[in-house]
Motif scaffolding. Structure first.
Motif, mmCIF file in Angstrom:
data_model
loop_
_atom_site.group_PDB
_atom_site.id
_atom_site.type_symbol
_atom_site.label_atom_id
_atom_site.label_comp_id
_atom_site.label_asym_id
_atom_site.label_seq_id
_atom_site.Cartn_x
_atom_site.Cartn_y
_atom_site.Cartn_z
ATOM 1 N N TYR A 286 -18.482 -61.814 58.909
ATOM 2 C CA TYR A 286 -19.127 -60.856 57.053
ATOM 3 C C TYR A 286 -20.370 -59.534 57.534
ATOM 4 O O TYR A 286 -20.162 -58.935 56.932
ATOM 5 N N GLU B 236 -15.572 -57.579 55.118
ATOM 6 C CA GLU B 236 -16.591 -58.010 53.994
ATOM 7 C C GLU B 236 -15.206 -59.565 53.346
ATOM 8 O O GLU B 236 -15.532 -60.049 53.024
ATOM 9 N N THR B 237 -14.373 -58.790 54.124
ATOM 10 C CA THR B 237 -12.659 -59.889 53.639
ATOM 11 C C THR B 237 -11.872 -60.263 54.402
ATOM 12 O O THR B 237 -11.800 -59.158 55.255
#
Length: 188
Positions: A45, A49-50
């Protein structure tokens, strides 16, 4: 970029590519990526973020080099003397796609293949914009011509991948420009 950061990113990219080669994108979890890369959750992370951000970064990482202004000699090809030649640039792109075949096939076979193709299309539009003069096509907007060529090339790449890259990059470049130029001759 710091060497440790670069090494971690490469590890994450490698793990993600490996997972894409044998697992559907929608079934891959961040935990799968973390386990495969042998990193901690906070490390993942701190970089992404994703999972979608990771996919976009992987695409950008591949394309930033491929579409670089300065082409360099590489182990499978050398286009370092052809930086102002559109056919050479297209052939260079195809060499990189072939060299990254495992990663690209994994990405294209997943649900986010469309994201990958839209990223490559954006890069192609920037490339073609620099080469298209629109001579003889005054009544057609340059943006349309660029969009047409970029879309056609994306479809060419999809076709090539589906046919297991049976043609050489040079041969596929010849196919692409033969079709593009015959289309323009009919228009002009």
């Amino acid at each position: 970029m710091d060497r440790r950061i670069q090494k971690t990113r490469e590890s994450i990219f490698s793990a993600f590519s490996s997972l894409l080669a044998h697992k559907r994108y929608s079934k891959i979890t961040v935990q799968d990526i973390i386990d495969e890369a042998n990193i901690g959750r906070s490390t993942f992370y701190s970089h992404f973020e994703t999972k979608d951000d990771l996919l976009k970064a992987l695409c950008s990482d591949i394309f930033d080099h491929i579409f670089s202004e300065d082409l360099i000699s590489e182990s499978t090809h050398d286009f370092s003397c052809a930086s102002n030649d559109l056919k050479a640039k297209i052939t260079h792109i195809l060499y990189h796609l072939r060299d990254s075949k495992r990663d690209i096939k994994g990405i294209l076979s997943c649900e986010s293949g469309e994201l990958f193709l839209s990223v490559i299309k954006t890069y192609l539009e920037q490339l073609f914009t620099g080469f298209i003069t629109n001579d003889g096509l005054d009544e057609i907007p340059k943006e349309y011509v660029v969009n047409h060529m970029a879309g056609s090339f994306v479809e060419t790449v999809k076709w090539w991948m589906q046919n297991d890259m049976a043609q050489s990059p040079e041969e596929l470049t010849r196919f692409f420009f033969t079709v593009i130029s015959s289309t323009y001759q009919e228009s002009g």
